[in-house]
Scaffold this active site. Sequence first.
Site, short mmCIF file in Angstrom:
data_model
loop_
_atom_site.label_atom_id
_atom_site.label_comp_id
_atom_site.label_asym_id
_atom_site.label_seq_id
_atom_site.Cartn_x
_atom_site.Cartn_y
_atom_site.Cartn_z
N ARG A 12 0.75 -1.14 -0.02
CA ARG A 12 -0.04 0.07 -0.11
C ARG A 12 0.91 1.26 0.15
O ARG A 12 2.14 1.25 0.48
CB ARG A 12 -0.90 0.04 1.30
N ALA A 83 8.23 0.05 5.89
CA ALA A 83 6.95 0.03 7.03
C ALA A 83 6.93 0.94 8.03
O ALA A 83 8.01 1.16 8.46
CB ALA A 83 7.19 -1.35 7.48
N GLY A 84 5.71 1.53 8.04
CA GLY A 84 5.66 2.32 9.14
C GLY A 84 4.22 2.64 9.63
O GLY A 84 3.21 2.57 8.65
N GLN A 141 7.61 17.18 14.96
CA GLN A 141 6.17 17.74 14.51
C GLN A 141 4.97 17.41 15.56
O GLN A 141 5.24 16.26 16.21
CB GLN A 141 5.49 16.48 13.40
N TYR A 147 6.61 9.14 16.37
CA TYR A 147 6.89 9.04 15.18
C TYR A 147 8.31 9.66 14.82
O TYR A 147 9.11 9.48 14.10
CB TYR A 147 5.68 9.61 14.10
N ILE A 180 2.56 13.04 1.86
CA ILE A 180 2.30 12.45 0.59
C ILE A 180 0.80 11.92 0.66
O ILE A 180 0.32 11.51 1.72
CB ILE A 180 3.34 11.04 0.45
N1 CAA Z 1 0.07 21.54 11.95
C1 CAA Z 1 -0.22 22.77 12.34
N2 CAA Z 1 -1.50 22.60 13.38
C2 CAA Z 1 -1.36 21.54 13.97
C3 CAA Z 1 -0.97 20.43 13.73
C4 CAA Z 1 -0.12 20.52 12.42
N3 CAA Z 1 0.53 19.47 11.94
N4 CAA Z 1 -1.46 19.30 14.33
C5 CAA Z 1 -2.37 19.85 15.19
N5 CAA Z 1 -2.43 21.36 14.93
C6 CAA Z 1 -3.21 22.40 15.58
C7 CAA Z 1 -4.69 21.89 15.57
O1 CAA Z 1 -5.12 22.47 14.25
C8 CAA Z 1 -5.47 22.45 16.88
O2 CAA Z 1 -5.35 23.91 16.60
P1 CAA Z 1 -6.56 24.99 17.08
O3 CAA Z 1 -6.78 24.64 18.58
O4 CAA Z 1 -6.21 26.17 16.48
O5 CAA Z 1 -7.73 24.37 16.26
C9 CAA Z 1 -4.51 22.36 17.85
O6 CAA Z 1 -2.98 21.89 17.16
C10 CAA Z 1 -4.60 20.98 18.71
O7 CAA Z 1 -4.88 19.99 17.84
P2 CAA Z 1 -6.44 18.91 17.91
O8 CAA Z 1 -7.69 19.97 18.22
O9 CAA Z 1 -6.54 18.33 16.76
O10 CAA Z 1 -5.90 18.20 19.33
P3 CAA Z 1 -5.80 16.67 19.55
O11 CAA Z 1 -5.58 16.34 20.73
O12 CAA Z 1 -7.40 16.34 19.23
O13 CAA Z 1 -5.23 16.04 18.41
C11 CAA Z 1 -3.26 15.64 17.17
C12 CAA Z 1 -3.88 16.27 18.42
C13 CAA Z 1 -3.41 14.06 17.37
C14 CAA Z 1 -1.70 16.05 16.97
C15 CAA Z 1 -3.87 15.78 15.92
O14 CAA Z 1 -4.08 17.49 15.56
C16 CAA Z 1 -3.44 15.49 14.61
O15 CAA Z 1 -3.47 14.26 14.20
N6 CAA Z 1 -2.58 16.07 14.07
C17 CAA Z 1 -1.82 15.95 12.86
C18 CAA Z 1 -0.41 15.60 13.21
C19 CAA Z 1 0.63 15.31 11.98
O16 CAA Z 1 0.70 16.51 11.39
N7 CAA Z 1 0.79 14.05 11.57
C20 CAA Z 1 1.54 13.85 10.36
C21 CAA Z 1 0.73 12.52 9.91
S1 CAA Z 1 1.64 12.29 8.29
C22 CAA Z 1 2.86 11.42 8.57
O17 CAA Z 1 3.26 11.28 9.47
C23 CAA Z 1 3.68 11.22 7.58
C24 CAA Z 1 4.91 11.86 7.20
O18 CAA Z 1 6.11 11.33 7.46
C25 CAA Z 1 4.77 13.43 6.98
#
Ligand code: CAA
Length: 241
Positions: A12, A83-84, A141, A147, A180
């Site tokens: 995937r 894998a991640g 992040q 992670y 991505i």
């Molecule tokens: N960039 C900017 N702002 C972010 C953010 C990000 N990556 N992650 C969280 N925030 C902000 C939210 O928008 C929110 O802001 P407001 O209070 O102004 O609305 C604040 O931080 C708190 O976030 P949540 O309300 O969502 O709080 P939560 O406790 O319910 O969840 C969280 C927190 C689990 C971190 C969730 O926000 C989340 O999943 N964020 C994404 C984190 C992320 O970027 N993960 C990357 C996934 S992709 C990946 O990992 C592949 C790779 O290699 C790039």
Amino acid sequence: MSRVAFVTGGVRGIGLAIVDRLKRDGFKVAAGYAGNEDAAKKTADTHDVMVVKGNVGDFDDAARAVKLVEAELGPIDVLVNNAGITRDAMLHKMTAEQWNEVIFVNLASIFNMTRNVIEGMRERGYGRIINISSINGQKGQMGQTNYSAAKAGAIGFTKALAQEVAAKGITVNCVAPGYIDTDMMAAVPQNVLDKIVATIPVGRLGQAHEIAACVAFLAREDASFITGSTVTVNGGQYILG
Ligand code: CAA
């Protein structure tokens, strides 16, 4: 003679794109997977590659998977540790299980897999090890202490091993993707995703094939002078000096 490549997490997302690309580049390819039987069957059918089930977070299971691949396709020349998983949470809400799962699947896996191929590569005097890190291992992040730690660990592992095996014809490199367009992105809330895309100068998420192209380049025989490096493929979202 076709070289043999083993891509973990290969049924995937980014892994599947790497499998597709290496197969088209003439490799004999094995795609590892943890449990998604439908995706594994589809990958085997559509790409005519070996699929092998296993838990990369477990040393003995990784050894078993390597043995299966080598028995069927021959010695592994190219290992792509792809894998991640993510288990995102702010640290003050993160459970020990969320921490451990990510460290085992994303970081311990690199030791588990690489340890099981490195002796053969050293004996044969050839190898390409490519670890998939992440922009978030480079810059950190919020929500990803687990992670980011694992992905930064991949970079340290790469730099250390590159020095150990440089004189043996083996290169060890990282590719650090940005954001991505894969299933992994589905776990990111839409409002957060919008904020993230707004910080990418190219103005969009990356595509899996754009990561695969970079991996394929590092997997080539004539990429022989590139080792210990981390190639960022992130649309300009984080530019390192
Ligand atoms: N960039 C900017 N702002 C972010 C953010 C990000 N990556 N992650 C969280 N925030 C902000 C939210 O928008 C929110 O802001 P407001 O209070 O102004 O609305 C604040 O931080 C708190 O976030 P949540 O309300 O969502 O709080 P939560 O406790 O319910 O969840 C969280 C927190 C689990 C971190 C969730 O926000 C989340 O999943 N964020 C994404 C984190 C992320 O970027 N993960 C990357 C996934 S992709 C990946 O990992 C592949 C790779 O290699 C790039």
